[in-house]
Design a protein around this motif. Structure first.
Motif, mmCIF file in Angstrom:
data_model
loop_
_atom_site.group_PDB
_atom_site.id
_atom_site.type_symbol
_atom_site.label_atom_id
_atom_site.label_comp_id
_atom_site.label_asym_id
_atom_site.label_seq_id
_atom_site.Cartn_x
_atom_site.Cartn_y
_atom_site.Cartn_z
ATOM 1 N N SER A 78 0.824 -1.200 0.000
ATOM 2 C CA SER A 78 0.000 0.000 0.000
ATOM 3 C C SER A 78 0.862 1.256 0.000
ATOM 4 N N LEU A 79 0.309 2.327 -0.567
ATOM 5 C CA LEU A 79 0.952 3.635 -0.468
ATOM 6 C C LEU A 79 0.974 4.112 0.981
ATOM 7 N N VAL A 80 0.027 3.583 1.771
ATOM 8 C CA VAL A 80 -0.088 3.975 3.183
ATOM 9 C C VAL A 80 0.150 2.738 4.035
ATOM 10 N N PRO A 81 1.342 2.552 4.590
ATOM 11 C CA PRO A 81 1.660 1.325 5.321
ATOM 12 C C PRO A 81 0.957 1.200 6.668
ATOM 13 N N ASP A 82 0.564 2.313 7.283
ATOM 14 C CA ASP A 82 -0.066 2.249 8.592
ATOM 15 C C ASP A 82 -1.503 1.742 8.471
ATOM 16 N N ILE A 83 -1.814 0.645 9.160
ATOM 17 C CA ILE A 83 -3.120 0.002 9.030
ATOM 18 C C ILE A 83 -4.248 0.925 9.482
ATOM 19 N N LEU A 84 -4.071 1.575 10.634
ATOM 20 C CA LEU A 84 -5.141 2.428 11.156
ATOM 21 C C LEU A 84 -5.394 3.626 10.253
ATOM 22 N N MET A 85 -4.329 4.228 9.723
ATOM 23 C CA MET A 85 -4.512 5.351 8.805
ATOM 24 C C MET A 85 -5.176 4.899 7.523
ATOM 25 N N ARG A 86 -4.789 3.729 7.036
ATOM 26 C CA ARG A 86 -5.404 3.196 5.814
ATOM 27 C C ARG A 86 -6.899 2.944 6.026
ATOM 28 N N GLN A 87 -7.258 2.434 7.192
ATOM 29 C CA GLN A 87 -8.664 2.193 7.511
ATOM 30 C C GLN A 87 -9.418 3.515 7.601
ATOM 31 N N THR A 88 -8.802 4.522 8.226
ATOM 32 C CA THR A 88 -9.445 5.833 8.348
ATOM 33 C C THR A 88 -9.678 6.451 6.971
ATOM 34 N N LEU A 89 -8.676 6.363 6.102
ATOM 35 C CA LEU A 89 -8.803 6.903 4.758
ATOM 36 C C LEU A 89 -9.902 6.185 3.969
ATOM 37 N N TYR A 90 -9.993 4.874 4.163
ATOM 38 C CA TYR A 90 -11.036 4.101 3.477
ATOM 39 C C TYR A 90 -12.421 4.550 3.934
ATOM 40 N N GLU A 91 -12.608 4.684 5.235
ATOM 41 C CA GLU A 91 -13.912 5.094 5.750
ATOM 42 C C GLU A 91 -14.262 6.510 5.298
ATOM 43 N N LEU A 92 -13.270 7.390 5.280
ATOM 44 C CA LEU A 92 -13.507 8.756 4.814
ATOM 45 C C LEU A 92 -13.897 8.768 3.337
ATOM 46 N N ASP A 93 -13.185 8.007 2.537
ATOM 47 C CA ASP A 93 -13.490 7.963 1.110
ATOM 48 C C ASP A 93 -14.868 7.371 0.854
ATOM 49 N N GLN A 94 -15.238 6.325 1.590
ATOM 50 C CA GLN A 94 -16.558 5.732 1.418
ATOM 51 C C GLN A 94 -17.658 6.723 1.796
ATOM 52 N N SER A 95 -17.416 7.538 2.809
ATOM 53 C CA SER A 95 -18.384 8.568 3.186
ATOM 54 C C SER A 95 -18.511 9.624 2.089
ATOM 55 N N ILE A 96 -17.381 10.007 1.524
ATOM 56 C CA ILE A 96 -17.409 10.985 0.428
ATOM 57 C C ILE A 96 -18.190 10.439 -0.758
#
Length: 226
Positions: free
Chosen positions: A177-195
């Motif tokens: 992944s471009l974002v190795p941190d699991i928690l940050m990757r999860q946060t970004l996913y949830e934010l993108d899904q909300s958008i």
């Protein structure tokens, strides 16, 4: 853990299965590394076969066109998909995927952040064969429809239970992944899904969506490694 429904259509699944019925298969132990080799009992389509390579390349194209997959994994590198088969009691005991993998045909390496299984057999075609993933919430049992996929952290202990009847065919791959941190990757996913959900609401002002996009992409800039 993210489920991606109908990553492949039923027609595509049938096409993949037809090709895989015609290609050579090897003992899966040949590709297992370290301790995993002692618990791996399955067959794996010969990755040197031209038809298998064409199938893997086609599947890579499907991955790139899946908005949900890209949102969840933010892939930087993807290992060419491998195709495996379980039957006659074959199984793959608990193991963790190798952290660093050498890409085939070149000297580049991939850090395995995310693993993905794409099911190519219907669940009623075989007995057993569940993918068991250990998570902080306990063991998760996954057995999906043909064409569906599950994406999960490569750091998870996981196994495939014995296939006691029928045949289980699937494609597996690993992603850096471009974002190795699991928690940050999860946060970004949830934010993108909300958008993406808000984009379907005509009452949301464009300025508000632009603000969220601004936050999302700046977070990626801060967290990504290229």
């Amino acid at each position: 853990m993210v489920l991606i429904e109908q990553l492949l259509s039923k027609v595509e699944v049938s096409q993949y299965r037809n090709v895989l019925n015609q290609v050579p298969w090897n003992d899966g132990k040949e590709t297992a590394m370290g301790m995993a080799s002692s618990v791996k009992q399955n067959g794996q389509a010969d990755a040197s076969d031209k038809q298998v390579q064409a199938l893997a390349n086609a599947l890579l194209g499907v991955f790139g066109n899946s908005a949900k997959l890209v949102s969840a994994a933010l892939p930087h590198r993807i290992f060419p998909p491998c195709f495996n088969r379980y039957s006659g009691g074959e199984t793959y005991g608990f193991h963790v995927d190798a952290a660093i993998m050498r890409m085939p045909h070149n000297n580049e390496v991939l850090r395995s952040d995310m693993s993905m299984t794409t099911f190519l057999s219907e669940p009623d075609e075989y007995e057993g064969g569940e993918l068991i993933i250990q998570t902080e919430f306990g063991e998760q049992k996954v057995k999906l429809n043909a064409g569906d996929a599950v994406l999960y952290p490569s750091s998870s202990l996981h196994k495939v239970t014995p296939v006691t009847d029928g045949k289980r065919v699937a494609a597996i791959t690993w992603m850096q992944s471009l974002v190795p941190d699991i928690l940050m990757r999860q946060t970004l996913y949830e934010l993108d899904q909300s958008i993406q959900a808000l984009l379907q609401n005509p009452s949301i002002a464009r300025e508000e969506l632009d603000r969220l996009h601004h936050v999302y992409h700046n977070l990626i800039r801060q967290a990504s490694q290229v």
